[in-house]
Design an enzyme around this catalytic site. Structure first.
Site, PDB file in Angstrom:
ATOM      1  CE  LYS A  84       0.091  44.174 -11.957  1.00  0.00           C
ATOM      2  NZ  LYS A  84      -0.178  44.022 -13.389  1.00  0.00           N
ATOM      3  CB  VAL A  85      -0.854  46.557  -4.081  1.00  0.00           C
ATOM      4  CG1 VAL A  85      -0.939  47.819  -3.255  1.00  0.00           C
ATOM      5  CG2 VAL A  85      -1.764  45.475  -3.532  1.00  0.00           C
TER       6      VAL A  85
END
Ligand code: G3P
Length: 223
Positions: A84-85
């Site tokens: 997740k970014v």
């Protein structure tokens, strides 16, 4: 539509997984901090509880090089993990790098269709469009979801639109109406999706009628 539970609480994941309709789990730094256990330990336990599910675990650095190091470490933990970014400049650059390597990503903190377009172009697997936080500010969080679903479909991007920051069942209804690919929600919202007063009263009546008639499913064996 895929259903993800948004939690770092192992017991919540266990209960939701037992229902047989859970497709994945999303976590974020806040949820992991609340879990009271370590990051890796928590994420790996979640992977075991949801075999084959997509389990999102978030980087916490904000510069490209550091995020890349974290992303590779997170990715190496388990093949179910989705990195997740956040939707920042270095984050979009990172998503492009990871997607070129075949590593799945979930781009988070997306609030507009233009941000979603950047994530889609970089090759995001999931685009996490937050709705509750917009509604909290008197906005219409679902508007960007509908625009993003349309954008992804019109241009044929591979990304799935993931509705995040879900606060109540109506957000799930609106996600279905918008054609979102995924909705992630707190355990209590997923649990409440089962509820309908007519289900409760209807079941009670079936059981009362059955019991009053003295019927049984398993007939006593005749000897
Ligand atoms: O994990 C992302 C998102 O679902 C967070 O929701 O309730 O903190 O706005 P919330």
């Amino acid at each position: 539509m895929k259903l993800f539970v948004d939690t770092g609480d192992i017991e919540e994941v266990r209960k939701a997984a037992e229902w047989g309709v859970l497709d994945g789990v999303t976590t974020n730094p806040t949820l992991i901090a609340k879990s009271g256990a370590g990051f890796r330990e928590t994420v790996l336990k979640i992977c075991d509880l949801v075999p084959g599910g997509a389990i999102s675990a978030e980087v916490v650095a904000t510069s490209y090089d550091e995020m890349l190091r974290e992303a590779m470490e997170i990715h190496s933990g388990h093949d179910q993990i989705v990195v997740k970014v956040p939707l920042i400049r270095d984050g979009v650059r990172l998503v492009k790098t990871l997607s070129d390597k075949g590593i799945r990503t979930n781009v988070t903190l997306v609030f507009s269709v233009t941000q979603a377009m950047l994530a889609a172009k970089a090759g995001a697997t999931y685009i996490s469009n937050f709705v509750g936080r917009v509604d909290d500010l008197s906005g219409e969080g679902m508007a960007a979801v509908a625009e993003t679903v349309e954008m992804v479909e019109r241009y044929g991007y591979d990304s799935e639109v993931l509705v995040a920051s879900v606060r109540h069942p109506m957000h799930v209804v609106e996600s279905l109406r918008a054609g979102a690919h995924v909705a992630t929600m707190p355990f209590k919202v997923m649990d409440s999706l089962f509820n309908h007063p007519l289900t409760d009263s209807g079941l009670q009546r079936f059981l009362d009628d059955w019991n009053a008639a003295g019927l049984e499913i398993f007939e006593k064996s005749r000897v």
